[in-house]
Scaffold this motif. Sequence first.
Motif, PDB file in Angstrom:
ATOM      1  N   ALA A 254      -0.135   7.539  -7.849  1.00  0.00           N
ATOM      2  CA  ALA A 254       0.474   6.296  -8.352  1.00  0.00           C
ATOM      3  C   ALA A 254       1.531   5.792  -7.379  1.00  0.00           C
ATOM      4  O   ALA A 254       1.681   4.584  -7.158  1.00  0.00           O
ATOM      5  N   ASN A 255       2.302   6.698  -6.814  1.00  0.00           N
ATOM      6  CA  ASN A 255       3.336   6.306  -5.851  1.00  0.00           C
ATOM      7  C   ASN A 255       2.742   5.662  -4.600  1.00  0.00           C
ATOM      8  O   ASN A 255       3.381   4.800  -3.961  1.00  0.00           O
ATOM      9  N   GLU A 256       1.508   6.097  -4.222  1.00  0.00           N
ATOM     10  CA  GLU A 256       0.866   5.490  -3.055  1.00  0.00           C
ATOM     11  C   GLU A 256       0.552   4.022  -3.310  1.00  0.00           C
ATOM     12  O   GLU A 256       0.573   3.205  -2.382  1.00  0.00           O
ATOM     13  N   ILE A 257       0.316   3.705  -4.587  1.00  0.00           N
ATOM     14  CA  ILE A 257      -0.061   2.331  -4.934  1.00  0.00           C
ATOM     15  C   ILE A 257       1.183   1.455  -5.011  1.00  0.00           C
ATOM     16  O   ILE A 257       1.185   0.310  -4.558  1.00  0.00           O
ATOM     17  N   VAL A 258       2.293   1.973  -5.611  1.00  0.00           N
ATOM     18  CA  VAL A 258       3.480   1.130  -5.887  1.00  0.00           C
ATOM     19  C   VAL A 258       4.650   1.480  -4.968  1.00  0.00           C
ATOM     20  O   VAL A 258       5.813   1.303  -5.337  1.00  0.00           O
ATOM     21  N   ASN A 259       4.333   1.978  -3.816  1.00  0.00           N
ATOM     22  CA  ASN A 259       5.371   2.257  -2.809  1.00  0.00           C
ATOM     23  C   ASN A 259       6.459   3.201  -3.341  1.00  0.00           C
ATOM     24  O   ASN A 259       7.643   2.882  -3.315  1.00  0.00           O
ATOM     25  N   ASN A 260       6.010   4.394  -3.840  1.00  0.00           N
ATOM     26  CA  ASN A 260       6.929   5.460  -4.279  1.00  0.00           C
ATOM     27  C   ASN A 260       7.877   5.047  -5.410  1.00  0.00           C
ATOM     28  O   ASN A 260       9.018   5.512  -5.515  1.00  0.00           O
ATOM     29  N   LYS A 261       7.435   4.182  -6.263  1.00  0.00           N
ATOM     30  CA  LYS A 261       8.258   3.764  -7.395  1.00  0.00           C
ATOM     31  C   LYS A 261       8.571   4.942  -8.314  1.00  0.00           C
ATOM     32  O   LYS A 261       9.633   5.009  -8.939  1.00  0.00           O
ATOM     33  N   TYR A 262       7.645   5.910  -8.394  1.00  0.00           N
ATOM     34  CA  TYR A 262       7.833   7.044  -9.310  1.00  0.00           C
ATOM     35  C   TYR A 262       8.157   8.338  -8.544  1.00  0.00           C
ATOM     36  O   TYR A 262       7.797   9.443  -8.940  1.00  0.00           O
ATOM     37  N   SER A 263       8.860   8.179  -7.442  1.00  0.00           N
ATOM     38  CA  SER A 263       9.184   9.339  -6.588  1.00  0.00           C
ATOM     39  C   SER A 263      10.082  10.370  -7.315  1.00  0.00           C
ATOM     40  O   SER A 263       9.976  11.582  -7.096  1.00  0.00           O
ATOM     41  N   GLN A 264      10.954   9.855  -8.186  1.00  0.00           N
ATOM     42  CA  GLN A 264      11.857  10.769  -8.898  1.00  0.00           C
ATOM     43  C   GLN A 264      11.072  11.673  -9.851  1.00  0.00           C
ATOM     44  O   GLN A 264      11.353  12.871  -9.969  1.00  0.00           O
ATOM     45  N   ILE A 265      10.044  11.082 -10.488  1.00  0.00           N
ATOM     46  CA  ILE A 265       9.204  11.870 -11.406  1.00  0.00           C
ATOM     47  C   ILE A 265       8.419  12.911 -10.625  1.00  0.00           C
ATOM     48  O   ILE A 265       8.324  14.082 -11.022  1.00  0.00           O
TER      49      ILE A 265
END
Length: 560
Positions: A254-265
């Motif tokens: 998912a982070n690959e799609i939204v530019n690491n938006k969910y990196s903290q998770i």
Amino acid sequence: MLKSLSIKNVVLIESLEIEFSKGLTVLSGETGAGKSILLDSLGLLLGNRAETSLIRTGEDKLSVSGVFEIDKSNKIYSIAKEYDLDIDDDIIIKRTITSEGKGKILFNDQPITLKLLKEISQHLIEIHGQHDSQGLLNQDLHGPILDSYGKLEKSIKDVSLAYKQYKTTQKELKQKEEQLLKAQKEEENLIHWVNELEKTSPQKGEEETLRIRRNELMNAEKIIEKLNTAYSSLNGSFSVIEQITKARNAISRANEIVNNKYSQIEESLENALYTLNDTISDIENSSEDISLNQNEIDNIETRLYHLRDLAKKHNTQIDLLPEKLEELKSLLNNIQYGQSEINELKQTLEVQKNNYIEKATSLSNLRQKTAETLDKYVAKELPALKMEKAKFKTEIIKKDEPNWSETGWDDICFKVSTNPNTPFGALNKIASGGELSRFMLALKVNLAQNSSQETIIFDEIDAGIGGATAEAVGERLSRLSQNEQVLVVTHSPQVASFSTEHYKVEKQTKDNITTTSLTKLSKEGKLEEIARMLSGETITKEARAAASVLLEKDINPTLF
């Protein structure tokens, strides 16, 4: 000195205010008039026992207060400082007692205890009663009487300190010698016990550690089973590790799609994986540590049994065995080094004994000189008291070492000889009642001159004597009053004639109520009272003439 006395509701006294001055003050009156009530009242200010029976009938409270003027050198100042009491040149002591037995004592309006009142009063007033001669029959009091006369307090304090040091070391030496003797008798056992404990090497807290380990070993199979269950849950089929790994991978895509938006998770899941992997390693290691060796359980049981056996042998707890080992080592050391310590204590004891001997010798010499002075002045009093042939001496004998004490080694005894060529003997063996009273007066007149009290009261000390002897008593009291405030309760006209102030105590009954009063006599009143004392209730011309003669005598104020 006592400046004034206020008495309210004490037996027959309803209310009485008395002012006192320096010199010789006489209180006289018929028997039963209430003179003893005055002394009882004053006694309350000196710490005497309070009785509710002293409260005047119909009243619920009595009170007595006294005003005292004291010299700056009086020890009361240091006592007041010690107990944080306010004090000026005058002090006021007040004591009240209720019919319920409750009491209050005030020192300059500050509450104090009865014990403190007694301590203070020792430096205010000294009372000598008509039966006080009985105190002279107690030889135990002769030493303190002589020491007080010679003002030997400092020397006694030096002796007391030296004696305490000597006795403390002597006690310590005895204990060390007893310990050494006991240790020497048990040396073989001590060596065995020390070796046994050193070989066992008990550790503090070891018993609890062994119990925990034994419990673990006895439940090893159950523990391994639970660890395996935990391991399978984390890393087996459908394990937690597998599920978290899937979750992390999904978040990573998912982070690959939204530019690491969910990196903290993703990072939190990664950390959870690391933690769980570490936990799995800990479970594996713990499983390996679990022993199923029955021998280890047996060894622990043997160790605990041995420790308990040692603890029982030495009457202690397992945790205290290390301390017991040190104690036993110390006893063994005492055998090796105890004699050296004992030798040092013996040297110290010898020094302290010599110091005591030096101080006691000095005190004894001072007592000898004091006794010579006292004997000389008592002897000077006896002829005037119609005891020309009597002799008095203070005998001082050195006690044996076992009887040495904090007050020195002197055995002090007042002895008398009442007739020529008769040996000296103890007062109660030699002197008759009348002689004893006169010996006592001769002593008291001299002792009082060195008294720390500024007021001295004599209560019918002249009882049983009269004529020229009573006049000699009066003259001596008069001379004594040149330096001290002296109050005398007397029935003797000869003694009363020497007074500088004279109070008459009387009892009146009105409406069936009896009251004691006190009247300060004028010159004429004093003559009338002395005439009454001479002749009785009916005063004759001859009695007045005799009283006048007594009052007109020339008194030499020079002290002995």
